[in-house]
Design an enzyme around this catalytic site. Structure first.
Site, short mmCIF file in Angstrom:
data_model
loop_
_atom_site.label_atom_id
_atom_site.label_comp_id
_atom_site.label_asym_id
_atom_site.label_seq_id
_atom_site.Cartn_x
_atom_site.Cartn_y
_atom_site.Cartn_z
N ASN A 4 -42.57 4.61 -6.77
CA ASN A 4 -42.13 6.00 -6.77
C ASN A 4 -41.99 6.47 -5.33
O ASN A 4 -42.89 6.25 -4.51
CB ASN A 4 -43.16 6.88 -7.49
CG ASN A 4 -43.29 6.54 -8.97
OD1 ASN A 4 -42.30 6.22 -9.62
ND2 ASN A 4 -44.51 6.58 -9.49
N HIS A 58 -46.70 2.28 -2.39
CA HIS A 58 -47.40 1.35 -3.27
C HIS A 58 -46.48 0.93 -4.40
O HIS A 58 -45.70 1.74 -4.90
CB HIS A 58 -48.68 1.98 -3.84
CG HIS A 58 -48.46 3.31 -4.49
ND1 HIS A 58 -48.29 4.47 -3.76
CD2 HIS A 58 -48.35 3.65 -5.79
CE1 HIS A 58 -48.10 5.48 -4.60
NE2 HIS A 58 -48.13 5.01 -5.83
#
Ligand code: 5GP
Length: 154
Positions: free
Chosen positions: A93, A106
């Site tokens: 995201n 991440h």
């Protein structure tokens, strides 16, 4: 640094990487650390995090991005072996509008379990108009030609 920019190295994931916050660590090398997500969508849901703290993927150095990508297949194989899952999603995201909560790049690796747990997604596809596709691809090639990779950072 603006008044709203958090100090470098202060993200929750940097604190986990430094061992200041506990986690269930799965993997680490000189550029990347992987640990279990504290709020898993399914059993085995893990996060793969570059040690380099950048909020967004486009700001990550090529070296960290390469390290992140390089380890994904290995982690996926381990996840399949350990959990028995046969399908999984990998998700990064970028930006609050895309659902990003933790502002440190991440990759989620999210097993799809046999009971249907895992990532659920709404995929509202449309149809690419050929003329629009040609113009857009041209624009993207132009943007790529003028873009430099972010400088190396450990
Ligand atoms: P994002 O929406 O930013 O892509 O996802 C952030 C993820 O980080 C969430 O799935 C959330 O459960 C996970 N997370 C947030 N804080 C912690 C933490 O302190 N430890 C671990 N292991 N995961 C966390």
């Amino acid at each position: 640094m603006s008044a709203t920019t958090p100090p470098a190295g202060s993200s929750i994931f940097s604190r986990i990487i430094r061992g200041e916050v506990p986690s269930h660590r799965v993997y680490e090398d000189d550029r990347v650390v992987a640990f279990l997500d504290v709020g898993p969508l399914s059993r085995g849901h893990m996060l793969v995090v570059p040690r380099e703290e950048q909020a967004r993927l486009e700001d990550l150095s090529e070296e960290s991005a390469a390290a992140l990508g390089r380890v994904l297949p290995r982690l996926a194989r381990a996840l399949m072996k350990a959990t028995g899952c046969t399908a999984y999603n990998i998700l990064i995201n970028n930006g609050k509008d895309a659902g990003q909560v933790v502002l440190h790049v991440h990759a989620h690796i999210i097993p799809k379990s046999s009971d249907g747990r895992g990532l659920t997604k709404e995929w509202r596809s449309s149809k690419l108009d050929p003329a629009e596709g040609a113009a857009l691809a041209n624009e993207l090639r132009g943007a790529l030609a003028g873009s430099a990779a972010p400088s190396t950072s450990a």
